[in-house]
Design a protein around this motif. Structure first.
Motif, short mmCIF file in Angstrom:
data_model
loop_
_atom_site.label_atom_id
_atom_site.label_comp_id
_atom_site.label_asym_id
_atom_site.label_seq_id
_atom_site.Cartn_x
_atom_site.Cartn_y
_atom_site.Cartn_z
N THR A 1 0.81 -1.22 0.00
CA THR A 1 0.00 0.00 0.00
C THR A 1 0.84 1.27 0.00
OG1 THR A 1 -0.13 -0.09 2.42
CG2 THR A 1 -1.91 -1.14 1.17
N ALA A 2 2.12 1.15 0.36
CA ALA A 2 2.97 2.34 0.41
C ALA A 2 3.55 2.69 -0.95
CB ALA A 2 4.11 2.12 1.41
N ILE B 1 -6.56 0.93 -5.91
CA ILE B 1 -7.96 1.21 -5.62
C ILE B 1 -8.60 -0.12 -5.28
CG2 ILE B 1 -10.18 2.00 -6.53
CD1 ILE B 1 -8.62 3.92 -8.34
N VAL B 2 -9.11 -0.24 -4.05
CA VAL B 2 -9.65 -1.50 -3.57
C VAL B 2 -11.10 -1.29 -3.14
CG1 VAL B 2 -9.43 -3.37 -1.89
CG2 VAL B 2 -7.37 -2.23 -2.78
N LEU C 1 -6.70 -1.71 6.25
CA LEU C 1 -5.84 -0.94 5.35
C LEU C 1 -5.50 0.39 6.01
CD1 LEU C 1 -7.78 -1.69 2.04
CD2 LEU C 1 -5.48 -2.52 2.61
N PRO C 2 -4.41 1.03 5.58
CA PRO C 2 -4.04 2.31 6.19
C PRO C 2 -5.12 3.38 5.97
CG PRO C 2 -2.23 1.40 4.89
CD PRO C 2 -3.44 0.58 4.58
N TRP D 1 -11.20 1.89 -0.94
CA TRP D 1 -9.98 2.45 -0.35
C TRP D 1 -9.00 2.77 -1.46
CZ3 TRP D 1 -4.92 1.11 -0.83
CH2 TRP D 1 -4.01 1.69 0.06
N THR D 2 -8.30 3.88 -1.35
CA THR D 2 -7.24 4.22 -2.30
C THR D 2 -6.06 4.80 -1.53
OG1 THR D 2 -7.56 6.59 -2.79
CG2 THR D 2 -9.13 5.05 -3.77
N ASN D 3 -4.90 4.79 -2.18
CA ASN D 3 -3.75 5.54 -1.65
C ASN D 3 -3.45 6.73 -2.54
OD1 ASN D 3 -2.73 4.10 -3.81
ND2 ASN D 3 -1.28 2.89 -2.61
N CYS D 4 -4.47 7.21 -3.24
CA CYS D 4 -4.34 8.41 -4.08
C CYS D 4 -4.28 9.66 -3.19
CB CYS D 4 -5.53 8.53 -5.04
SG CYS D 4 -5.74 7.13 -6.16
#
Length: 242
Positions: free
Chosen positions: A96-97, A102-103, A111-112, A136-139
Motif C-alpha cells: 500500500t505504500a 484502488i480496492v 488498510l491504512p 480504499w485508495t492511496n491516491c
C-alpha cells in the motif's frame, strides 16, 4: 577447485535457475491473452509472486459477507454453493505504500487511513441493497463520489458483485500514469473491460473457471468494439521478471 569459484557467476546461475523455475510454474496456469490483456485462471496467492511489477492495482476482492448464500438479493441466484465470499480476501501481498491502488470494499479490510476514499452512490430510491459502496485508495486527492443506478447494468449482471464498466473507467481516471493494471480478483472481468476501452494493459487473475470464461468473453468483446481514446497510449516499458 576452490580457486575456480566465481561468486558473481554462481549468483548469476542461481538467478537464472530461479527465473526459469518461476516461468515454468507460471506456465502451469491456464492463461488467455486477449488484446493487451493477460488473464490467469488460478489462486492469486499462487500467481502473484510469479508476475512482473505492475503500475497499479484496481480490484474488487471478496468482502467475506457470504453474498453467494444470500436469499435476500436476486443477484445470488444461480451462484449457490460457491464459497469464494465466505471469508474476506487476503490482501497481505498489497504494497500500500509503493503501489498505486484502488480496492473496492476497502472498509472491510485492515488498510491504512486514506485521504481519497471513492464512493459509488447507487441512487437506490428505497431499494433493498446498500445505498453506496466504498473503495480504499492511496491516491493523494480529495474524496470523490460516482452516482450510477445499477439497473440492467451493462446488459445484466453475470456476477453477484459485478461493478459497472463506467465505474471502473472512472476509477482508472485517478491513475492517469498507470499503463499496466492488475486485478487479482477479476470476477467477470469488468476492470479488464474498462482497460480495453481506455487503452490500458491489463493482468487479471480469477479462481472460479465459470467467471474466468465469462471474463475472457467480455474482454474479447470489448476489444472488438471501437476504442474511446483518440491517441495511441504510450508504449509500455519491458519489465524484468524480478
Amino acid at each position: 577447485m576452490a580457486d575456480d569459484y566465481d561468486p558473481a557467476e554462481n549468483a548469476r546461475k542461481s538467478y537464472d535457475v530461479a527465473i526459469d523455475a518461476m516461468r515454468e510454474k507460471l506456465a502451469s496456469f491456464r492463461c488467455e491473452r486477449v488484446g493487451d490483456a493477460t488473464l490467469y485462471l488460478g489462486d492469486c496467492r499462487e500467481v502473484l509472486p510469479l508476475l512482473p511489477k505492475v503500475d497499479a492495482v484496481v480490484t474488487d476482492p471478496p468482502y467475506g459477507i457470504g453474498i453467494t448464500k444470500s436469499n435476500r438479493l436476486s443477484v445470488s441466484r444461480g451462484h449457490g454453493g460457491m464459497s469464494w465470499d465466505d471469508q474476506p480476501a487476503d490482501l497481505s501481498w498489497l504494497d500500500t505504500a509503493n503501489t498505486p491502488a484502488i480496492v473496492w470494499g476497502g472498509n472491510y479490510f485492515e488498510l491504512p487511513p486514506t485521504r481519497c476514499p471513492l464512493v459509488w452512490d447507487k441512487d437506490n430510491a428505497g431499494r433493498d441493497f446498500a445505498d453506496f459502496e466504498m473503495a480504499w485508495t492511496n491516491c493523494d486527492q480529495v474524496a470523490r463520489r460516482f452516482v450510477f443506478r445499477p439497473i440492467n447494468m451493462d446488459g445484466g449482471k453475470v456476477h453477484p458483485t459485478q461493478k459497472p464498466i463506467a465505474l471502473m473507467e472512472w476509477c482508472l481516471g485517478f491513475l492517469p500514469k498507470a499503463r499496466t493494471i492488475l486485478d487479482p480478483f477479476m470476477g467477470s472481468g469488468t476492470t479488464g473491460v474498462a482497460c480495453a476501452k481506455l487503452g490500458r494493459k491489463f493482468i487479471g487473475i480469477e479462481l472460479e473457471p465459470k467467471y474466468f470464461d465469462i471474463a475472457v468473453k467480455r474482454i474479447d468483446d470489448a476489444y472488438r468494439q471501437p476504442r474511446l481514446f483518440k491517441d495511441e497510449p504510450p508504449k509500455p516499458k519491458q519489465e524484468a521478471l524480478l
